[in-house]
Design a protein around this motif. Structure first.
Motif, PDB file in Angstrom:
ATOM      1  N   ARG A 157      14.619  72.594 105.592  1.00 19.11           N
ATOM      2  CA  ARG A 157      14.695  73.999 105.175  1.00 19.11           C
ATOM      3  C   ARG A 157      15.284  74.945 106.213  1.00 19.11           C
ATOM      4  O   ARG A 157      16.026  75.845 105.881  1.00 19.11           O
ATOM      5  CB  ARG A 157      13.291  74.516 104.850  1.00 19.11           C
ATOM      6  N   GLU A 168      -2.766  69.483  99.705  1.00 19.01           N
ATOM      7  CA  GLU A 168      -3.565  70.135  98.659  1.00 19.01           C
ATOM      8  C   GLU A 168      -4.363  69.136  97.825  1.00 19.01           C
ATOM      9  O   GLU A 168      -5.344  69.488  97.179  1.00 19.01           O
ATOM     10  CB  GLU A 168      -2.673  70.980  97.745  1.00 19.01           C
ATOM     11  N   GLY A 188       1.053  64.635 104.229  1.00 15.54           N
ATOM     12  CA  GLY A 188       1.740  65.505 103.273  1.00 15.54           C
ATOM     13  C   GLY A 188       0.920  65.697 102.025  1.00 15.54           C
ATOM     14  O   GLY A 188      -0.139  65.080 101.873  1.00 15.54           O
ATOM     15  N   SER A 189       1.403  66.574 101.130  1.00 18.94           N
ATOM     16  CA  SER A 189       0.669  66.918  99.894  1.00 18.94           C
ATOM     17  C   SER A 189      -0.816  67.131 100.191  1.00 18.94           C
ATOM     18  O   SER A 189      -1.695  66.583  99.525  1.00 18.94           O
ATOM     19  CB  SER A 189       0.835  65.826  98.836  1.00 18.94           C
ATOM     20  N   ASP A 243      -3.363  74.302 106.167  1.00 16.76           N
ATOM     21  CA  ASP A 243      -1.983  74.005 105.783  1.00 16.76           C
ATOM     22  C   ASP A 243      -1.158  75.285 105.683  1.00 16.76           C
ATOM     23  O   ASP A 243      -1.692  76.391 105.748  1.00 16.76           O
ATOM     24  CB  ASP A 243      -1.971  73.257 104.440  1.00 16.76           C
ATOM     25  N   ILE A 244       0.106  75.084 105.484  1.00 13.30           N
ATOM     26  CA  ILE A 244       1.044  76.193 105.362  1.00 13.30           C
ATOM     27  C   ILE A 244       1.048  76.743 103.942  1.00 13.30           C
ATOM     28  O   ILE A 244       1.075  75.980 102.978  1.00 13.30           O
ATOM     29  CB  ILE A 244       2.440  75.685 105.768  1.00 13.30           C
ATOM     30  N   VAL A 245       1.014  78.063 103.846  1.00 16.75           N
ATOM     31  CA  VAL A 245       1.143  78.730 102.555  1.00 16.75           C
ATOM     32  C   VAL A 245       2.378  79.613 102.633  1.00 16.75           C
ATOM     33  O   VAL A 245       2.485  80.452 103.536  1.00 16.75           O
ATOM     34  CB  VAL A 245      -0.095  79.605 102.250  1.00 16.75           C
ATOM     35  N   GLU A 246       3.309  79.384 101.718  1.00 16.05           N
ATOM     36  CA  GLU A 246       4.513  80.221 101.733  1.00 16.05           C
ATOM     37  C   GLU A 246       4.434  81.196 100.567  1.00 16.05           C
ATOM     38  O   GLU A 246       4.120  82.359 100.731  1.00 16.05           O
ATOM     39  CB  GLU A 246       5.756  79.342 101.680  1.00 16.05           C
ATOM     40  N   THR A 247       4.693  80.724  99.347  1.00 11.30           N
ATOM     41  CA  THR A 247       4.599  81.602  98.174  1.00 11.30           C
ATOM     42  C   THR A 247       3.199  81.573  97.562  1.00 11.30           C
ATOM     43  O   THR A 247       2.850  82.455  96.781  1.00 11.30           O
ATOM     44  CB  THR A 247       5.587  81.140  97.091  1.00 11.30           C
ATOM     45  N   GLY A 248       2.435  80.559  97.867  1.00 11.41           N
ATOM     46  CA  GLY A 248       1.097  80.409  97.277  1.00 11.41           C
ATOM     47  C   GLY A 248       1.113  79.640  95.965  1.00 11.41           C
ATOM     48  O   GLY A 248       0.065  79.412  95.358  1.00 11.41           O
ATOM     49  N   THR A 249       2.297  79.227  95.529  1.00 15.53           N
ATOM     50  CA  THR A 249       2.434  78.542  94.234  1.00 15.53           C
ATOM     51  C   THR A 249       1.663  77.218  94.202  1.00 15.53           C
ATOM     52  O   THR A 249       0.958  76.935  93.232  1.00 15.53           O
ATOM     53  CB  THR A 249       3.926  78.268  93.926  1.00 15.53           C
ATOM     54  N   THR A 250       1.795  76.428  95.255  1.00 11.98           N
ATOM     55  CA  THR A 250       1.121  75.117  95.276  1.00 11.98           C
ATOM     56  C   THR A 250      -0.388  75.301  95.136  1.00 11.98           C
ATOM     57  O   THR A 250      -1.045  74.581  94.378  1.00 11.98           O
ATOM     58  CB  THR A 250       1.446  74.353  96.580  1.00 11.98           C
ATOM     59  N   LYS A 305      -2.122  68.322 108.229  1.00  9.57           N
ATOM     60  CA  LYS A 305      -1.013  67.709 108.971  1.00  9.57           C
ATOM     61  C   LYS A 305      -1.022  68.220 110.402  1.00  9.57           C
ATOM     62  O   LYS A 305      -0.225  67.809 111.219  1.00  9.57           O
ATOM     63  CB  LYS A 305       0.325  68.172 108.338  1.00  9.57           C
TER      64      LYS A 305
HETATM   65  C1  PRP Z   1       4.433  72.857 102.275  1.00  3.58           C
HETATM   66  C2  PRP Z   1       2.940  73.074 102.482  1.00  3.58           C
HETATM   67  C3  PRP Z   1       2.445  73.369 101.094  1.00  3.58           C
HETATM   68  C4  PRP Z   1       3.621  74.088 100.451  1.00  3.58           C
HETATM   69  C5  PRP Z   1       3.347  75.569 100.443  1.00  3.58           C
HETATM   70  O1  PRP Z   1       4.607  71.551 101.859  1.00  3.58           O
HETATM   71  O2  PRP Z   1       2.336  71.936 103.044  1.00  3.58           O
HETATM   72  O3  PRP Z   1       2.164  72.184 100.401  1.00  3.58           O
HETATM   73  O4  PRP Z   1       4.783  73.800 101.245  1.00  3.58           O
HETATM   74  O5  PRP Z   1       4.378  76.284  99.809  1.00  3.58           O
HETATM   75  P1  PRP Z   1       4.068  77.339  98.664  1.00  3.58           P
HETATM   76  O6  PRP Z   1       2.957  78.237  99.154  1.00  3.58           O
HETATM   77  O7  PRP Z   1       5.365  78.085  98.498  1.00  3.58           O
HETATM   78  O8  PRP Z   1       3.672  76.595  97.427  1.00  3.58           O
HETATM   79  P2  PRP Z   1       6.020  70.817 101.897  1.00  3.58           P
HETATM   80  O9  PRP Z   1       6.801  71.169 100.703  1.00  3.58           O
HETATM   81  O10 PRP Z   1       6.654  71.073 103.213  1.00  3.58           O
HETATM   82  O11 PRP Z   1       5.651  69.288 101.767  1.00  3.58           O
HETATM   83  P3  PRP Z   1       4.400  68.409 102.194  1.00  3.58           P
HETATM   84  O12 PRP Z   1       3.417  68.560 101.105  1.00  3.58           O
HETATM   85  O13 PRP Z   1       4.950  67.051 102.290  1.00  3.58           O
HETATM   86  O14 PRP Z   1       3.879  68.928 103.501  1.00  3.58           O
END
Ligand code: PRP
Length: 213
Positions: free
Chosen positions: A12, A147, A144-145, A160-167, A120
């Motif tokens: 990315r 959630e 990974g994954s 974990d990382i939250v970007e848009t919160g969609t996951t 992670k």
């Molecule tokens: C990252 C992170 C979350 C997701 C968050 O995963 O671990 O799963 O992005 O993004 P969102 O808030 O926009 O939904 P990534 O796609 O890097 O893959 P991973 O699950 O393999 O870590």
């Protein structure tokens, strides 16, 4: 002239970073070609070369001096804990490191009971719970994954990382606590910074100007 070597994070961040370098007048010698299997790209004219690496390897290359400069997410910098100079916040790749889980886990987080954290980022999670919250937790390192973990009962919460919160939303999870803000950063090897200070400062200033333009 010795090459200044720049390690870029694959994925990315790479596209935005290469565009930024280009805007700053530093072309990458073909690193933006998605089909190539080449590993190192040279801009002979400017004495700069680029290579792509997996995020966690970027601080390693820079700390050992195999790269003078690296572009990498703050999450990875914190997790790897290498001795580096962090010199510039590029602003993009913005997201948050959070403790997440089902709403029902909120109370447990405050309770002082022992619970499990899948992540992670075991070092970031450990630092947060032990040093900042003075809480003992069991950390489970995953790749990974993340959630999935609280959904199937591997852990109570995740770090974990939250970007848009969609996951999170699509999986019935929510942000319970924020650990820190994340974005792409420029890191520099500590010896390179002294030995090539003029060239490195010039490059960093070029990036700053390109960001502001
Ligand atoms: C990252 C992170 C979350 C997701 C968050 O995963 O671990 O799963 O992005 O993004 P969102 O808030 O926009 O939904 P990534 O796609 O890097 O893959 P991973 O699950 O393999 O870590």
């Amino acid at each position: 002239m010795r090459y200044l070597t720049i390690a870029l994070t694959k994925g990315r961040l790479a596209e935005k970073t290469l565009a930024l370098f280009e805007k700053a007048g530093i072309t990458s010698g073909g690193a933006d070609d998605k089909d190539t299997r080449k590993l190192v790209f040279t801009n002979e004219e400017m004495g700069v070369r680029f290579f792509m690496a997996k995020g966690p390897d970027v601080p390693t290359y820079v700390a050992y001096g195999a790269a003078d400069i690296g572009i990498v997410g703050r999450d990875t910098i914190l997790e790897e804990g290498r001795k580096l100079y962090e010199v510039l916040d590029l602003g993009y790749g913005a997201c948050r490191m959070c403790i997440c889980g089902p709403e029902s886990a909120r109370q447990m987080l405050a309770s002082g009971d022992l619970f499990r954290v899948a992540t992670k980022y075991p070092n970031i999670a450990k630092d947060y719970f032990l040093n900042r919250k003075h809480q003992t937790v069991e950390i489970i390192k995953m790749s990974g994954s993340i959630e999935l973990a609280p959904i199937v009962g591997l852990s109570e919460v995740i770090c974990d990382i939250v970007e848009t919160g969609t996951t999170l939303r699509e999986n019935g999870l929510t942000v319970l606590e924020e650990v820190c803000k994340i974005s792409a950063r420029v890191v520099v090897n500590q010896v390179s910074m002294k030995m090539y200070s003029d060239r490195i400062s010039q490059l960093i200033n070029g990036l700053k100007e390109a960001l502001e333009a």
